[in-house]
Design an enzyme around this catalytic site. Structure first.
Site, mmCIF file in Angstrom:
data_model
loop_
_atom_site.group_PDB
_atom_site.id
_atom_site.type_symbol
_atom_site.label_atom_id
_atom_site.label_comp_id
_atom_site.label_asym_id
_atom_site.label_seq_id
_atom_site.Cartn_x
_atom_site.Cartn_y
_atom_site.Cartn_z
ATOM 1 N N SER A 7 0.804 -1.246 -0.033
ATOM 2 C CA SER A 7 0.085 0.150 0.172
ATOM 3 C C SER A 7 0.940 1.269 -0.060
ATOM 4 O O SER A 7 1.941 1.543 0.825
ATOM 5 C CB SER A 7 -0.891 -0.142 1.332
ATOM 6 O OG SER A 7 -1.528 1.293 1.446
ATOM 7 N N HIS A 32 -1.237 -1.330 -4.163
ATOM 8 C CA HIS A 32 -2.603 -1.001 -3.331
ATOM 9 C C HIS A 32 -2.783 0.520 -3.229
ATOM 10 O O HIS A 32 -1.842 1.235 -2.510
ATOM 11 C CB HIS A 32 -2.583 -1.675 -1.795
ATOM 12 C CG HIS A 32 -3.893 -1.659 -1.521
ATOM 13 N ND1 HIS A 32 -5.153 -2.083 -1.849
ATOM 14 C CD2 HIS A 32 -4.348 -0.833 -0.557
ATOM 15 C CE1 HIS A 32 -6.010 -2.028 -1.059
ATOM 16 N NE2 HIS A 32 -5.789 -1.031 -0.108
ATOM 17 N N ASP A 34 -4.630 3.556 -1.435
ATOM 18 C CA ASP A 34 -5.721 3.839 -0.673
ATOM 19 C C ASP A 34 -6.021 5.056 -0.815
ATOM 20 O O ASP A 34 -5.720 6.476 -0.159
ATOM 21 C CB ASP A 34 -5.209 3.635 0.807
ATOM 22 C CG ASP A 34 -5.009 2.201 1.306
ATOM 23 O OD1 ASP A 34 -4.085 1.794 1.920
ATOM 24 O OD2 ASP A 34 -6.260 1.382 0.987
ATOM 25 N N MET A 36 -8.693 7.974 0.536
ATOM 26 C CA MET A 36 -9.346 8.558 1.490
ATOM 27 C C MET A 36 -9.892 10.053 1.150
ATOM 28 O O MET A 36 -9.308 10.728 0.980
ATOM 29 C CB MET A 36 -8.668 8.651 2.672
ATOM 30 C CG MET A 36 -7.992 7.150 2.955
ATOM 31 S SD MET A 36 -6.823 7.044 4.269
ATOM 32 C CE MET A 36 -6.279 5.688 4.504
ATOM 33 N N HIS A 65 -8.443 1.210 -3.726
ATOM 34 C CA HIS A 65 -9.278 0.876 -2.393
ATOM 35 C C HIS A 65 -9.986 2.059 -1.960
ATOM 36 O O HIS A 65 -9.527 3.135 -1.570
ATOM 37 C CB HIS A 65 -8.585 0.454 -1.447
ATOM 38 C CG HIS A 65 -9.199 0.299 -0.062
ATOM 39 N ND1 HIS A 65 -8.520 0.199 1.065
ATOM 40 C CD2 HIS A 65 -10.641 0.245 0.225
ATOM 41 C CE1 HIS A 65 -9.435 0.296 2.115
ATOM 42 N NE2 HIS A 65 -10.651 0.096 1.593
ATOM 43 N N MET A 67 -11.957 4.569 -0.217
ATOM 44 C CA MET A 67 -12.470 4.832 1.105
ATOM 45 C C MET A 67 -13.211 6.068 1.061
ATOM 46 O O MET A 67 -12.736 7.090 1.493
ATOM 47 C CB MET A 67 -11.552 4.618 2.349
ATOM 48 C CG MET A 67 -11.047 3.140 2.773
ATOM 49 S SD MET A 67 -9.310 3.080 3.488
ATOM 50 C CE MET A 67 -8.387 3.320 2.134
ATOM 51 N N MET A 136 -11.605 -5.659 5.825
ATOM 52 C CA MET A 136 -10.591 -4.774 6.815
ATOM 53 C C MET A 136 -10.185 -5.351 7.955
ATOM 54 O O MET A 136 -11.123 -5.929 8.587
ATOM 55 C CB MET A 136 -11.472 -3.394 6.774
ATOM 56 C CG MET A 136 -11.585 -2.564 5.709
ATOM 57 S SD MET A 136 -9.987 -2.174 4.706
ATOM 58 C CE MET A 136 -9.043 -1.041 5.924
ATOM 59 N N GLY A 141 -8.717 4.254 7.489
ATOM 60 C CA GLY A 141 -8.313 5.777 7.646
ATOM 61 C C GLY A 141 -7.006 5.844 8.118
ATOM 62 O O GLY A 141 -6.421 7.071 7.768
ATOM 63 N N PHE A 142 -6.318 4.920 8.689
ATOM 64 C CA PHE A 142 -4.893 5.163 9.051
ATOM 65 C C PHE A 142 -4.058 4.012 8.728
ATOM 66 O O PHE A 142 -4.440 2.891 9.060
ATOM 67 C CB PHE A 142 -4.890 5.510 10.337
ATOM 68 C CG PHE A 142 -5.849 6.840 10.862
ATOM 69 C CD1 PHE A 142 -6.821 6.558 11.304
ATOM 70 C CD2 PHE A 142 -5.072 8.031 10.912
ATOM 71 C CE1 PHE A 142 -7.878 7.892 11.522
ATOM 72 C CE2 PHE A 142 -6.142 9.083 10.936
ATOM 73 C CZ PHE A 142 -7.416 8.995 11.489
ATOM 74 N N GLY A 143 -2.886 4.023 8.280
ATOM 75 C CA GLY A 143 -1.895 2.959 8.181
ATOM 76 C C GLY A 143 -1.369 2.837 9.480
ATOM 77 O O GLY A 143 -1.331 3.677 10.577
ATOM 78 N N GLY A 144 -0.468 1.721 9.655
ATOM 79 C CA GLY A 144 0.292 1.707 10.732
ATOM 80 C C GLY A 144 -0.414 1.224 12.294
ATOM 81 O O GLY A 144 0.169 1.312 13.213
ATOM 82 N N ASP A 174 -6.512 -5.984 4.700
ATOM 83 C CA ASP A 174 -5.930 -4.749 4.559
ATOM 84 C C ASP A 174 -5.858 -4.211 5.970
ATOM 85 O O ASP A 174 -6.837 -3.831 6.528
ATOM 86 C CB ASP A 174 -6.513 -4.020 3.598
ATOM 87 C CG ASP A 174 -6.195 -2.598 3.426
ATOM 88 O OD1 ASP A 174 -6.779 -1.670 2.655
ATOM 89 O OD2 ASP A 174 -5.121 -1.974 4.285
ATOM 90 N N GLY A 175 -4.579 -3.972 6.571
ATOM 91 C CA GLY A 175 -4.696 -3.119 7.721
ATOM 92 C C GLY A 175 -4.037 -4.116 8.776
ATOM 93 O O GLY A 175 -4.462 -5.167 9.357
ATOM 94 N N GLY A 176 -2.634 -3.416 9.520
ATOM 95 C CA GLY A 176 -2.150 -4.102 10.458
ATOM 96 C C GLY A 176 -1.435 -5.642 10.023
ATOM 97 O O GLY A 176 -1.102 -6.364 10.963
ATOM 98 N N GLY A 196 1.162 -1.966 4.343
ATOM 99 C CA GLY A 196 1.972 -0.668 4.089
ATOM 100 C C GLY A 196 3.164 -0.607 4.803
ATOM 101 O O GLY A 196 4.125 -0.558 4.210
ATOM 102 N N SER A 197 2.913 -0.264 6.017
ATOM 103 C CA SER A 197 4.251 -0.043 6.885
ATOM 104 C C SER A 197 5.308 -1.082 6.964
ATOM 105 O O SER A 197 6.687 -0.777 6.849
ATOM 106 C CB SER A 197 3.707 0.704 8.214
ATOM 107 O OG SER A 197 2.301 0.237 8.699
HETATM 108 C C1 DX5 Z 1 -6.398 1.648 6.379
HETATM 109 C C2 DX5 Z 1 -5.204 1.420 5.062
HETATM 110 C C3 DX5 Z 1 -4.168 0.727 5.586
HETATM 111 C C4 DX5 Z 1 -3.108 0.667 4.621
HETATM 112 C C5 DX5 Z 1 -2.186 -0.628 5.377
HETATM 113 O O1 DX5 Z 1 -7.453 2.343 5.985
HETATM 114 O O2 DX5 Z 1 -5.953 0.768 4.224
HETATM 115 O O3 DX5 Z 1 -4.730 -0.610 6.133
HETATM 116 O O4 DX5 Z 1 -3.753 0.145 3.601
HETATM 117 O O5 DX5 Z 1 -1.584 -0.151 6.548
HETATM 118 P P1 DX5 Z 1 -0.631 -0.949 7.208
HETATM 119 O O6 DX5 Z 1 0.064 -1.984 6.691
HETATM 120 O O7 DX5 Z 1 0.485 0.105 7.284
HETATM 121 O O8 DX5 Z 1 -1.388 -1.230 8.651
HETATM 122 ZN ZN ZN Z 2 -6.555 -0.279 1.592
#
Ligand code: DX5
Ligand code: ZN
Length: 216
Positions: A7, A32, A34, A36, A65, A67, A136, A141-144, A174-176, A196-197
């Site tokens: 991402s 990917h 994102d 938003m 994606h 959002m 999800m 809304g946020f990475g990491g 997607d996410g964490g 992502g991170s």
């Molecule tokens: C949330 C984003 C994140 C991103 C990935 O809205 O969609 O999930 O893609 O974030 P990481 O892999 O850094 O948790």
């Molecule tokens: Zn995403």
């Protein structure tokens, strides 16, 4: 087949082109994106200009994606700018069937996303229209963020339904997602892995190699 979808939300936007060059050579199959809007989710990330530039810099599958509230307003523009897949949120669209059909008619792969608190039943009426369901594993809304473990049960339940009736449908998460929780997600049945991170923080190609080694 498993697919890795780095991402770019976690990329360094001052060096996005160089970082995409690394991803292009890495073996990852997707990028990917994102998007938003600050309405469906609290953050605003990026939109059409970034997608246009990313399209020029990679031939990988552009996995957009959205959002975004009322995503139907933008799917045509995103596909024109080069989106290969467009995933909308079931919580954000009140004309899901028409929008998924429109995405496919415009030549892209339709996807449907559900937030952690949305049951998988919400996608079942539309699953015949999609190439992918995005589960999800954080609040969008946020990475990491930290992975929400209750989502594992949703992934396994969805995998059972997909395998029995819709074997061509991919399950994206997607996410964490990190190296530490990757195998349990693959075992649960996810086969498109957004991260992502865990990719963009540090050595990108080494990070991707570690994911691909586990993904096979
Ligand atoms: C949330 C984003 C994140 C991103 C990935 O809205 O969609 O999930 O893609 O974030 P990481 O892999 O850094 O948790
Ligand atoms: Zn995403």
């Amino acid at each position: 087949m498993n697919y890795l979808a780095p991402s770019i939300l976690a990329a360094d936007f001052c060096r996005l082109g160089e970082q995409l060059d690394v991803v292009n050579k890495s073996g990852a199959q997707y990028v990917h994106i994102d998007v938003m809007d600050g309405m469906f989710v609290p953050s605003i990330s990026f939109g059409m200009p970034v997608l246009e530039c990313v399209r020029k810099r990679t031939n990988l599958f552009l996995d957009v994606h959205m959002m975004v509230e009322k995503p139907e307003r933008y799917v045509e523009e995103f596909i024109r700018l080069g989106a290969d897949g467009v995933t909308i949120h079931v919580e954000a669209c009140d004309c899901i069937e028409q929008t998924l059909q429109k995405i496919r008619q415009l030549g892209a792969k339709p996807g449907l996303a559900i937030n952690p608190d949305t049951p998988i039943d919400a996608v079942l009426p539309y699953i015949y229209l999609v190439d992918m369901v995005l589960v999800m594993t954080v609040q969008p809304g946020f990475g990491g963020q930290k992975y929400i473990t209750k989502c594992l049960d949703k992934i396994s339940a969805l995998r059972e339904i997909v395998d029995s009736k819709y074997p061509d449908v991919k399950i994206e998460i997607d996410g964490g997602v990190r190296l530490e929780n990757l195998k349990q997600n693959l075992d649960a049945g996810a086969n498109v892995i957004v991260t992502g991170s865990a990719v963009f923080k540090g050595n990108i190609s080494e990070n991707i190699n570690r994911f691909l080694e586990i993904m096979g």
